[in-house]
Design a protein around this motif. Structure first.
Motif, mmCIF file in Angstrom:
data_model
loop_
_atom_site.group_PDB
_atom_site.id
_atom_site.type_symbol
_atom_site.label_atom_id
_atom_site.label_comp_id
_atom_site.label_asym_id
_atom_site.label_seq_id
_atom_site.Cartn_x
_atom_site.Cartn_y
_atom_site.Cartn_z
ATOM 1 N N ASN A 11 0.831 -1.200 0.000
ATOM 2 C CA ASN A 11 0.000 0.000 0.000
ATOM 3 C C ASN A 11 0.869 1.256 0.000
ATOM 4 O OD1 ASN A 11 -1.513 2.263 1.501
ATOM 5 N ND2 ASN A 11 -3.142 0.868 0.872
ATOM 6 N N ALA A 12 1.883 1.263 0.829
ATOM 7 C CA ALA A 12 2.771 2.428 0.906
ATOM 8 C C ALA A 12 3.489 2.643 -0.430
ATOM 9 C CB ALA A 12 3.793 2.248 2.028
ATOM 10 N N ALA A 13 3.998 1.569 -1.009
ATOM 11 C CA ALA A 13 4.708 1.675 -2.290
ATOM 12 C C ALA A 13 3.771 2.163 -3.391
ATOM 13 C CB ALA A 13 5.322 0.323 -2.666
ATOM 14 N N SER A 14 2.550 1.641 -3.428
ATOM 15 C CA SER A 14 1.578 2.052 -4.449
ATOM 16 C C SER A 14 1.210 3.520 -4.303
ATOM 17 C CB SER A 14 0.322 1.189 -4.367
ATOM 18 O OG SER A 14 0.613 -0.137 -4.716
ATOM 19 N N ARG A 15 1.012 3.975 -3.080
ATOM 20 C CA ARG A 15 0.671 5.381 -2.854
ATOM 21 C C ARG A 15 1.821 6.308 -3.263
ATOM 22 N NH1 ARG A 15 -3.366 6.949 1.280
ATOM 23 N NH2 ARG A 15 -4.772 5.180 1.479
ATOM 24 N N LEU A 16 3.033 5.899 -2.937
ATOM 25 C CA LEU A 16 4.194 6.697 -3.329
ATOM 26 C C LEU A 16 4.309 6.765 -4.849
ATOM 27 C CD1 LEU A 16 6.757 5.448 -0.667
ATOM 28 C CD2 LEU A 16 5.883 7.787 -0.888
ATOM 29 N N LEU A 17 4.072 5.645 -5.519
ATOM 30 C CA LEU A 17 4.146 5.610 -6.973
ATOM 31 C C LEU A 17 3.079 6.521 -7.584
ATOM 32 C CD1 LEU A 17 5.458 4.313 -9.486
ATOM 33 C CD2 LEU A 17 3.664 2.581 -9.375
ATOM 34 N N ARG A 18 1.846 6.450 -7.081
ATOM 35 C CA ARG A 18 0.767 7.305 -7.589
ATOM 36 C C ARG A 18 1.072 8.779 -7.372
ATOM 37 N NH1 ARG A 18 -2.564 3.173 -5.632
ATOM 38 N NH2 ARG A 18 -2.937 4.252 -3.680
ATOM 39 N N ALA A 19 1.831 9.077 -6.327
ATOM 40 C CA ALA A 19 2.191 10.469 -6.041
ATOM 41 C C ALA A 19 3.362 10.941 -6.908
ATOM 42 C CB ALA A 19 2.538 10.628 -4.563
ATOM 43 N N GLY A 20 3.893 10.037 -7.749
ATOM 44 C CA GLY A 20 4.984 10.423 -8.644
ATOM 45 C C GLY A 20 6.365 10.281 -8.032
ATOM 46 N N THR A 21 6.468 9.546 -6.939
ATOM 47 C CA THR A 21 7.756 9.343 -6.275
ATOM 48 C C THR A 21 8.636 8.435 -7.136
ATOM 49 O OG1 THR A 21 6.613 9.479 -4.154
ATOM 50 C CG2 THR A 21 8.847 8.569 -4.130
ATOM 51 N N PRO A 22 9.888 8.812 -7.364
ATOM 52 C CA PRO A 22 10.790 7.980 -8.176
ATOM 53 C C PRO A 22 11.065 6.626 -7.499
ATOM 54 C CG PRO A 22 11.711 10.175 -7.842
ATOM 55 C CD PRO A 22 10.520 10.064 -6.950
ATOM 56 N N PRO A 24 13.814 4.854 -7.075
ATOM 57 C CA PRO A 24 14.908 4.787 -6.087
ATOM 58 C C PRO A 24 14.486 5.308 -4.708
ATOM 59 C CG PRO A 24 15.731 5.681 -8.152
ATOM 60 C CD PRO A 24 14.225 5.602 -8.277
ATOM 61 N N THR A 25 13.621 6.306 -4.680
ATOM 62 C CA THR A 25 13.155 6.843 -3.406
ATOM 63 C C THR A 25 12.241 5.843 -2.712
ATOM 64 O OG1 THR A 25 13.302 9.086 -4.276
ATOM 65 C CG2 THR A 25 11.965 8.777 -2.297
ATOM 66 N N ILE A 26 11.344 5.208 -3.480
ATOM 67 C CA ILE A 26 10.459 4.200 -2.902
ATOM 68 C C ILE A 26 11.288 3.050 -2.335
ATOM 69 C CG2 ILE A 26 8.611 2.535 -3.388
ATOM 70 C CD1 ILE A 26 7.644 4.475 -5.593
ATOM 71 N N LEU A 30 11.372 1.813 1.626
ATOM 72 C CA LEU A 30 11.084 0.438 2.038
ATOM 73 C C LEU A 30 12.314 -0.275 2.599
ATOM 74 C CD1 LEU A 30 8.735 -0.704 -0.875
ATOM 75 C CD2 LEU A 30 8.089 0.072 1.405
ATOM 76 N N GLY A 31 13.476 0.361 2.496
ATOM 77 C CA GLY A 31 14.707 -0.239 3.036
ATOM 78 C C GLY A 31 15.307 -1.301 2.141
ATOM 79 N N HIS A 32 15.041 -1.221 0.841
ATOM 80 C CA HIS A 32 15.575 -2.202 -0.099
ATOM 81 C C HIS A 32 16.921 -1.750 -0.645
ATOM 82 C CE1 HIS A 32 11.212 -3.557 -1.102
ATOM 83 N NE2 HIS A 32 11.645 -4.084 0.022
ATOM 84 N N ALA A 33 17.860 -2.682 -0.714
ATOM 85 C CA ALA A 33 19.162 -2.386 -1.306
ATOM 86 C C ALA A 33 19.067 -2.382 -2.832
ATOM 87 C CB ALA A 33 20.185 -3.419 -0.853
ATOM 88 N N SER A 34 18.114 -3.142 -3.374
ATOM 89 C CA SER A 34 17.962 -3.265 -4.822
ATOM 90 C C SER A 34 16.573 -2.792 -5.234
ATOM 91 C CB SER A 34 18.133 -4.726 -5.231
ATOM 92 O OG SER A 34 17.719 -4.926 -6.561
ATOM 93 N N GLN A 35 16.499 -2.064 -6.349
ATOM 94 C CA GLN A 35 15.201 -1.634 -6.872
ATOM 95 C C GLN A 35 14.385 -2.829 -7.346
ATOM 96 O OE1 GLN A 35 15.521 1.525 -9.745
ATOM 97 N NE2 GLN A 35 16.971 2.651 -8.485
ATOM 98 N N ASP A 36 15.064 -3.921 -7.706
ATOM 99 C CA ASP A 36 14.356 -5.134 -8.130
ATOM 100 C C ASP A 36 13.461 -5.661 -7.013
ATOM 101 O OD1 ASP A 36 15.560 -5.035 -10.620
ATOM 102 O OD2 ASP A 36 17.185 -6.386 -10.042
ATOM 103 N N SER A 37 13.880 -5.511 -5.779
ATOM 104 C CA SER A 37 13.069 -5.950 -4.644
ATOM 105 C C SER A 37 11.801 -5.114 -4.524
ATOM 106 C CB SER A 37 13.865 -5.842 -3.341
ATOM 107 O OG SER A 37 15.008 -6.641 -3.399
#
Length: 62
Positions: A11-22, A24-26, A30-37
């Protein structure tokens, strides 16, 4: 508990994406070392997936 945490993060990731958050920031939020995660949490964002669909050419068979 694990399913609840995953739903919260999705939910947090989806909301950030809808808000236009890049992405790498998401990932950082979320504390991910890789964007693939991070893409796991964004893969079912239907609204944005629909925006990626190309229109059918005029006269195309459906």
């Amino acid at each position: 508990m694990k399913a609840g945490t995953r739903a919260l993060r999705h939910n947090a990731a989806s909301r950030l994406l809808r808000a236009g958050t890049p992405l790498p920031t998401i990932s950082a939020v979320l504390g991910h070392a890789s964007q693939d995660s991070t893409t796991v949490y964004l893969s079912m964002d239907a609204e944005h997936l629909r925006a990626c669909v190309l229109p059918l050419p005029q006269g195309a068979v459906r």
